[in-house]
Each structure stands twice: as C-alpha cells, then as structure tokens.
Write an enzyme that holds these catalytic residues in place. Sequence first.
Site, PDB file in Angstrom:
ATOM      1  N   HIS A   1       0.853  -1.184   0.000  1.00 15.69           N
ATOM      2  CA  HIS A   1       0.000   0.000   0.000  1.00 15.69           C
ATOM      3  C   HIS A   1       0.893   1.240   0.000  1.00 15.69           C
ATOM      4  O   HIS A   1       1.880   1.299   0.737  1.00 15.69           O
ATOM      5  CB  HIS A   1      -0.900  -0.013   1.246  1.00 15.69           C
ATOM      6  CG  HIS A   1      -1.828   1.165   1.292  1.00 15.69           C
ATOM      7  ND1 HIS A   1      -2.958   1.242   0.500  1.00 15.69           N
ATOM      8  CD2 HIS A   1      -1.785   2.315   2.007  1.00 15.69           C
ATOM      9  CE1 HIS A   1      -3.562   2.394   0.734  1.00 15.69           C
ATOM     10  NE2 HIS A   1      -2.874   3.066   1.638  1.00 15.69           N
TER      11      HIS A   1
ATOM     12  N   ASP B   1      -6.584  -2.379   4.424  1.00 13.42           N
ATOM     13  CA  ASP B   1      -5.269  -1.765   4.662  1.00 13.42           C
ATOM     14  C   ASP B   1      -4.896  -1.734   6.148  1.00 13.42           C
ATOM     15  O   ASP B   1      -4.300  -0.765   6.618  1.00 13.42           O
ATOM     16  CB  ASP B   1      -5.233  -0.329   4.096  1.00 13.42           C
ATOM     17  CG  ASP B   1      -5.461  -0.290   2.597  1.00 13.42           C
ATOM     18  OD1 ASP B   1      -5.111  -1.266   1.914  1.00 13.42           O
ATOM     19  OD2 ASP B   1      -5.992   0.718   2.102  1.00 13.42           O
TER      20      ASP B   1
HETATM   21  C1  GAR Z   1       1.217   0.631  -6.323  1.00 15.66           C
HETATM   22  O1  GAR Z   1       1.625   1.930  -6.009  1.00 15.66           O
HETATM   23  C2  GAR Z   1       0.543   0.001  -5.125  1.00 15.66           C
HETATM   24  O2  GAR Z   1       1.082   0.429  -3.906  1.00 15.66           O
HETATM   25  C3  GAR Z   1      -0.866   0.486  -5.282  1.00 15.66           C
HETATM   26  O3  GAR Z   1      -1.112   0.399  -6.659  1.00 15.66           O
HETATM   27  C4  GAR Z   1       0.104   0.646  -7.356  1.00 15.66           C
HETATM   28  C5  GAR Z   1       0.263  -0.420  -8.411  1.00 15.66           C
HETATM   29  O4  GAR Z   1       1.346  -0.144  -9.248  1.00 15.66           O
HETATM   30  N1  GAR Z   1      -1.772  -0.314  -4.518  1.00 15.66           N
HETATM   31  C6  GAR Z   1      -2.809   0.189  -3.860  1.00 15.66           C
HETATM   32  O5  GAR Z   1      -3.086   1.363  -3.862  1.00 15.66           O
HETATM   33  C7  GAR Z   1      -3.629  -0.837  -3.116  1.00 15.66           C
HETATM   34  N2  GAR Z   1      -4.413  -0.195  -2.110  1.00 15.66           N
HETATM   35  P1  GAR Z   1       1.887  -1.260 -10.237  1.00 15.66           P
HETATM   36  O6  GAR Z   1       0.687  -1.815 -11.001  1.00 15.66           O
HETATM   37  O7  GAR Z   1       2.812  -0.523 -11.149  1.00 15.66           O
HETATM   38  O8  GAR Z   1       2.573  -2.319  -9.429  1.00 15.66           O
END
Ligand code: GAR
Length: 210
Positions: free
Chosen positions: A105, A141
């Site tokens: 997160h 979370d």
């Molecule tokens: C990441 O920043 C992750 O922390 C976030 O989505 C992004 C995915 O990036 N997750 C959340 O917000 C979950 N609550 P990615 O597809 O490039 O790995």
Amino acid sequence: MIKIAVLVSGNGSNLQALIDARLSGQIAGVLSNQPGAYALTRARHAGIPTAVIEHRQYPDRESFDDAMHQQLLAWDIDLVILAGFMRILSAKFVRTWQGRMLNIHPSLLPCYKGMHTHQRVLNTGDVLHGCTVHYVTAELDAGPALAQGVLKVSLHDNAESLANRVHALEHMIYPRAVEWVCNGTVQHSADGQVMHKGQPLLQPIQFCKF
Ligand code: GAR
C-alpha cells in the site's frame, strides 16, 4: 518451493520487480480482473501463466472471489501477492487466504488507508511518506505490517513525483518482504502474529531512503 500468485489490475511495475528479483518461490500465475492490464503482458514476456477474471461478469463480490479462488487452487498456490489489485476482497476470500496473502500500500500505514495517498500526504504537510507491505485481513489496509519504505517529502514534491518516488521504494521492499516469506524468515502464526526469525515482529522493518 512456494508457489505464488500475483493479483494485478494495472501496470504491474511491482509484478516486474518481483519477476526480476528471482525469488526462491515460483510465480506460478498472474491473475488480473482487467483484461487490458499491462501486467499481463509483463507476465507473458516472463513465461508466467495468466488468467483474466473480470469482476464485471459476476453478479456480486462473492462469486467473483470464488472464481479467483478456484483459479488459485488450480495453480496450487501457497501465497497470494496483491500488487496493485484494485478490488476489495470479500470477507470469505480474505479468511480463506489469511496468513497467506500480502499487499503493498502506498502509505506508511496505519496512516492514509484507501486511495489518493500522495495528495493526502501533501495536503496534510507530512514530512515522511512511503509504502507498507502487510498481511491482508478483513479490515481494509489494516493487517499486520512486515516492511515499510520511508522517504522524506521535499518542498518540490507534487502528487506525481511522490507517486514515482514511492513506486521506486515499493520495488525495493516488496521483493524483499516476499522473499522473507518464501524462505521462512517471516512466518504468520495461527493467532495472527507476524514472526521474524522466530520472534514476534512488533514493528515493520523499515528501509529509509534519506
Ligand atoms: C502501487 O503503487 C501500489 O502500492 C498500489 O497500486 C500501485 C500499483 O502499481 N496499490 C494500492 O493502492 C492498493 N491499495 P503497479 O501496477 O505498477 O505495481
């Protein structure tokens, strides 16, 4: 060898970091709820089986989660890694995989659960920001944290620059945390306690980038 499924919805840069890390566990499948997710292309390039289960094609959260569960069983998965998977999971699914499912997160939990974390950090004027790897529990979370990446917010940061900086931290800490689980350095006890080298982990292990 531990068999891992990575659940994705979008770009999959964290998936890429996990692939590149050459974990001691095997990424046995990548599952997306979005057919156009670039993460699926990354998986295919790495020769990893993929599955698309579109949430829109299911009448409710439970039936969508059941379909995902069946796919995880078909891949014989031990560990589920949420990597930008943007669906809230049903209580039943979380219970079934509790202690065997990690999420990353983009905030220093317990601060800034939910969405738009970078802008909220800027609005508050916080000095520190970062990301958290945690076990997934029924509360969003809020599960026990294993690792955090911490950075200092600069005067020049905006939401986009913070997102980029936090992403870079994510790519560093997520593979490490997943490897700890794969090699047994971190375990999840039956009563929900995170154990690190046999001792209760009272605080997440922090990596500071400043
Ligand atoms: C990441 O920043 C992750 O922390 C976030 O989505 C992004 C995915 O990036 N997750 C959340 O917000 C979950 N609550 P990615 O597809 O490039 O790995």
